[in-house]
Design an enzyme around this catalytic site. Structure first.
Site, PDB file in Angstrom:
ATOM      1  N   GLY A 207       0.810  -1.224   0.000  1.00 24.50           N
ATOM      2  CA  GLY A 207       0.000   0.000   0.000  1.00 24.50           C
ATOM      3  C   GLY A 207       0.840   1.269   0.000  1.00 24.50           C
ATOM      4  N   GLU A 210       0.840   3.290  -5.304  1.00 25.09           N
ATOM      5  CA  GLU A 210      -0.544   3.152  -5.752  1.00 25.09           C
ATOM      6  C   GLU A 210      -0.643   2.125  -6.869  1.00 25.09           C
ATOM      7  OE1 GLU A 210      -2.746   6.688  -6.192  1.00 25.09           O
ATOM      8  OE2 GLU A 210      -1.531   7.779  -4.744  1.00 25.09           O
ATOM      9  N   LYS A 225       5.767  19.535  -6.747  1.00 22.47           N
ATOM     10  CA  LYS A 225       6.248  20.158  -5.505  1.00 22.47           C
ATOM     11  C   LYS A 225       7.379  21.140  -5.797  1.00 22.47           C
ATOM     12  CE  LYS A 225       4.698  16.127  -3.016  1.00 22.47           C
ATOM     13  NZ  LYS A 225       5.039  14.759  -2.631  1.00 22.47           N
TER      14      LYS A 225
END
Ligand SMILES: NC(=O)c1ccc[n+]([C@@H]2O[C@H](COP(=O)([O-])OP(=O)(O)OC[C@H]3O[C@@H](n4cnc5c(N)ncnc54)[C@H](OP(=O)(O)O)[C@@H]3O)[C@@H](O)[C@H]2O)c1
Lengths: 337, 162
Positions: A207, A210, A225
């Site tokens: 997990g 993705e 970013k």
């Protein structure tokens, strides 16, 4: 302070959780009484002017999957822009999924709120990476705050840190590891000698990556970013298309082994400087500030007065990311009260 | 003791004063300054020869101070200063590519490939090579740019130092 939360996934729920956890603290320390007056997801909304109950919001979403099934105050099918139109509030928390093609639906949410004179806090990189200047201008024109600490590095303080703590310093360039998923994959590959494909698959099973890892592994997330920091911290009016991006999918265990022989690691590094705006795999020295492992993020600011300043922190996670949103809410409150 | 330094200065007003300031401050005696503005390097900078007098410790402190001001020291007592640059290339690299790349890097002024390592993979496109170069001080940025260009031309992924 009346708050509307748009998007009730990992981050939206984190926000409800931290508000519930910190209620007494916020009241006694800042005199701040946050009230969540509306929450939206795909199913519709939950709306209550006197404030929804955070625990009941979380319970409803976890158990029924739809926020519009909130007892008595659910509003199935009501669309988020309608909520912004009808509900009385002070601050929008925009935490819907990031879209890097047109920034929607977040872009419309944020613009509408600001044009209506509301402050905005977001963790959504899409609209800022695509049209930072336009959003900044809109905030200025309407005299509202637009805060986005959570967009870069999740819980790792960087935007407000650069603006407030390092106030007075000229920041010349920024280098950082800005994506936890890729840092996890590269760290594992270096420690286990495993292949990229195998490590990615493991990360997906855990997990950490993705199902569709494209934006992370190809460097797009880190590039968003870099754009946000270049605009906000370095005052460079750039957008996503100005960044040279190379991800980690071509990194092999062979190349990592060769780097290690030289005492070096391969990391996905974002750079915003007068020389370059890029995201690419780079060699870093073992033992240097960039040699962080796991999903950690790190950023180094090169300044004129303080020399290099480095921050490290968790780049993702529900409550971790919500902590950055809460800090933005508190700073807005300090301006408005 | 006397030391001869050659500094690589940008040709803008004030730069020479900026370079001399730490020398006086740290107690080195400035014996001579040779500043020939008509001789320029490829980068448009001017090499300035400065002779100072002092002990070895003073020299070290002066050099630290200059470097922290981003002033490049090219030579100390006639010896060119070097720095190491490491790069890793990934892709379907064969012996010939390596030889060719090394030859082209060695052609650059002030650069020498000092070490080379090749790691072949069962999947040819996963092969990698590491090069360690020694270069004259101050050339790093330019060399990294060159390597990136060379590598991209051949379709390799270039992994440079930060
Ligand atoms: N997760 C992190 O650690 C992290 C860290 C930093 C930044 N971020 C950013 O924060 C944002 C939220 O991330 P997340 O992990 O919470 O995402 P998420 O778990 O996928 O949640 C997204 C939420 O938005 C809702 N939504 C989608 N479209 C909507 C619309 N048009 N109107 C109203 N609600 C809508 C979804 O509804 P349904 O539940 O009905 O599907 C869901 O509740 C993203 O932009 C992400 O990039 C996340």
């Amino acid at each position: 302070m009346k708050i509307v939360i748009l998007g009730f996934g990992a981050v939206g729920q984190g926000v409800a959780r931290v508000i519930s956890m910190k209620k007494d603290y916020l009241r006694s320390k800042y005199g701040l009484k946050p009230q969540i007056v509306a929450v939206c997801d795909h199913s519709g909304a939950a709306i209550k002017e006197e404030g929804l109950d955070e625990k009941l919001l979380l319970e409803t979403k976890t158990e029924k999957g739809k926020i519009s099934l909130y007892p008595s105050y659910g509003a199935p099918g009501v669309d988020s822009l309608q909520v912004l139109e009808d509900v009385e509030y002070d601050c929008l928390v925009e935490v819907t999924p990031t879209d890097i093609d047109d920034g929607e639906p977040a872009r419309s949410h944020i613009l509408k709120a600001m044009e209506d004179g509301k402050d905005v806090v977001t963790s959504n990189k899409g609209p800022l990476a695509l049209s930072f200047q336009e959003l900044g201008d809109c905030a200025g024109k309407n005299g509202v705050e637009l805060k986005f600490e959570a967009c870069v590095g999740g819980a790792m303080p960087i935007i407000n840190f650069a603006h407030e703590t390092l106030a007075g310093c000229n920041i010349e360039s920024i280098y950082g590891i800005l994506n936890g998923t890729t840092n996890y994959i590269l760290s594992r590959m270096a420690n286990e000698g495993s292949s990229y494909e195998q490590t990615l698959q493991e990360a997906q099973e855990m997990g950490i990556a993705e199902t569709n890892p494209y934006q992370d592994v190809e460097g797009i997330d880190a590039a968003c970013k870099i754009v946000i920091m270049a605009n906000s911290i370095l005052n460079l009016p750039v957008t996503l298309k100005d960044v040279d991006v190379e991800g980690i999918s071509r990194i092999t265990s062979e190349s990592i082994a060769l780097a290690k022989k030289e005492g070096m690691l391969i990391k996905l590094i974002g750079e915003a400087s007068p020389d370059a705006l890029e995201v690419s795999p780079r060699l870093v020295r073992q033992g240097s500030p960039f040699a962080v492992e796991g999903t950690l993020n790190v950023a180094t600011l090169k300044t004129d007065l303080a020399d290099d300043v480095t921050v490290v922190g968790k780049g993702a996670g529900s409550v971790e990311t919500a902590s950055a949103i809460l800090s933005d809410i508190v700073s807005i409150w300090k301006i408005r009260k | 003791m006397r030391f001869n330094l050659v500094l690589d200065l940008q040709d803008v007003p004030g730069k020479l004063m900026e370079a001399l300031e730490p020398m006086g401050r740290l107690g080195a005696n400035i014996v001579a300054v040779i500043h020939q503005r008509d001789i320029k390097t490829e980068r448009g900078t001017v090499p300035v020869q400065i002779t100072i007098e002092g002990d070895k410790e003073t020299l070290d402190r002066v050099m630290d101070a200059l470097e922290s001001k981003d002033i490049q020291i090219m030579e100390v007592d006639g010896v060119l200063r070097k720095e190491q640059i490491t790069t890793v290339l990934v892709g379907d690299i064969v012996e010939k590519d390596v030889q060719d790349t090394v030859a082209r890097l060695n052609q650059l002024e002030g650069v020498r490939v000092a070490d080379l390592d090749l790691k072949m993979s069962d999947k040819p496109e996963n092969s990698a090579t590491k090069m360690v170069m020694e270069a004259d001080f101050g050339l790093k940025k330019q060399i990294l740019k060159n390597i990136k260009k060379l590598g991209s031309e051949k379709g390799f992924l270039v992994i440079n130092e930060v």
